[in-house]
Design an enzyme around this catalytic site. Structure first.
Site, mmCIF file in Angstrom:
data_model
loop_
_atom_site.group_PDB
_atom_site.id
_atom_site.type_symbol
_atom_site.label_atom_id
_atom_site.label_comp_id
_atom_site.label_asym_id
_atom_site.label_seq_id
_atom_site.Cartn_x
_atom_site.Cartn_y
_atom_site.Cartn_z
ATOM 1 C CB SER A 83 -0.955 -0.049 1.202
ATOM 2 O OG SER A 83 -1.946 0.950 1.124
ATOM 3 C CG ASP A 213 -6.906 -3.240 -2.927
ATOM 4 O OD1 ASP A 213 -7.716 -2.531 -2.306
ATOM 5 O OD2 ASP A 213 -5.671 -3.111 -2.828
ATOM 6 C CG HIS A 241 -5.655 -2.515 0.743
ATOM 7 N ND1 HIS A 241 -5.085 -2.036 -0.416
ATOM 8 C CD2 HIS A 241 -5.031 -1.852 1.757
ATOM 9 C CE1 HIS A 241 -4.169 -1.123 -0.125
ATOM 10 N NE2 HIS A 241 -4.109 -1.003 1.181
#
Length: 265
Positions: A83, A213, A241
Site C-alpha cells: 500500500s 482490493d 487490500h
C-alpha cells in the site's frame, strides 16, 4: 531454495505496523527465509505520534532508511512493501539501489520517474472519488509549514468494507484495535522531485495485484503498472487490500518464488 536465501524486509502500509505481517513472517521463517518486518515512525509499536513527533515523510520513512544503511556493502536484500509503503520502498531504492535485488510492490503505490510522488494520489482521487470516504481528516497547524498537517483516522466500517472485507473477523478485530492515525504527507509529496530513473528506476520491480482490493482497485493497480512498468506482474485472486491477512499462504508462496528467482540471477 538456496542455502543462504536473501534477507526479506517487509514494510507495512499507512496506519499499520509490523504486526500485520505476522502470518507471512511465520510462514517464510518456517521455510528458512531470513525475514524482518519493521515499524515505520509513529506506526505499530513505535512510540512516536503523528503531528506531535512525526510531521514529514522523511521522518516517517527513516526507520527503513536506517535499516537499509545497516545492510553491509556487497549484500543485497529483497524489499516487500504494501500500500502506502510503495513510497518508502521508492525512497530506499533511490538511496540504496545497489543493496536491493528486487522490490516487491503488494498492491502498493508505484511512483514513476516523471512526476512528483503525489501524482499517483491525485490520479486515484480523480478516478475513484467515491472510494476515498470513511476516514476522518484532522488538520493540525505545524510551525514553519505553509499548509496544515493532515492526520487520517480510519473508522471501523471503512476498515471492514474497503481494506479487510475478505479477512477473518479475528483479523478485522485485530486491525480495528491496532491501526493508528496516518498521514499522506501531501505537502511533502507534492514538492518532492520525481524518483530518479538512474537509481530508483534501475532496481528490478515486481508488482503483486490483489484481485479483490476495494480501495486500490485491480484496474488502478494495472494503471499504475502501465504508468511505471515493472519487470513482472503476478496476481493473487481473492485477495483484498490486506493480502497478508486474507491470503497469507498465497502471498508467502509469491514472495518465496520471487526471492528464489532473483537469488539465482
Amino acid at each position: 531454495m538456496s542455502k543462504q536465501p536473501m534477507k526479506i524486509i517487509l514494510v507495512h502500509g499507512g496506519g499499520h505496523g509490523a504486526w500485520c505481517w505476522y502470518k507471512v513472517v511465520a510462514a517464510l521463517k518456517s521455510q528458512g527465509y531470513s525475514t524482518t518486518a519493521i515499524d515505520l515512525a509513529a506506526c505499530g509499536s513505535d512510540p512516536r505520534r503523528m503531528a506531535e513527533d512525526v510531521t514529514t515523510f522523511e521522518e516517517y520513512a527513516q526507520p527503513l532508511m536506517d535499516l537499509m544503511a545497516s545492510v553491509p556493502e556487497g549484500e543485497k536484500i529483497v524489499l516487500v512493501g504494501h500500500s502506502f509503503a510503495g513510497l518508502s520502498l521508492a525512497s530506499a531504492m533511490d538511496a540504496f539501489p545497489q543493496k536491493i535485488a528486487v522490490a516487491v510492490f503488494v498492491t502498493a503505490i508505484l511512483p514513476d520517474t516523471v512526476h512528483a510522488p503525489w501524482h499517483i494520489f491525485q490520479q486515484h482521487f480523480e478516478q475513484y472519488p467515491e472510494i476515498n470516504g470513511g476516514t476522518t481528516r484532522t488538520s493540525v497547524a505545524i510551525p514553519g509549514r505553509s499548509e496544515p498537517f493532515i492526520i487520517l483516522t480510519s473508522d471501523p466500517e471503512f476498515l471492514a468494507s474497503r481494506l479487510y472485507q475478505n479477512c477473518s473477523l479475528e483479523d478485522l478485530s485485530l486491525g480495528t484495535m491496532l491501526v493508528r492515525p496516518a498521514s499522506f504527507f501531501e505537502e511533502d509529496l507534492r514538492r518532492r522531485a520525481a524518483f530518479s530513473k538512474e537509481r530508483y528506476g534501475s532496481v528490478e520491480k515486481v508488482f503483486v495485484v490483489c484481485g479483490e482490493d476495494a480501495i486500490l482497485t485491480p484496474s488502478f493497480q494495472r494503471w499504475m503498472v502501465e504508468n511505471s512498468p515493472v519487470k513482472e506482474v503476478v496476481e493473487i485472486n481473492g485477495a483484498d487490500h490486506m493480502a497478508m491477512l486474507s491470503k497469507p499462504r498465497e502471498l508467502c508462496e509469491c514472495i518465496a518464488a520471487i526471492v528464489n528467482s532473483y537469488a539465482a540471477n
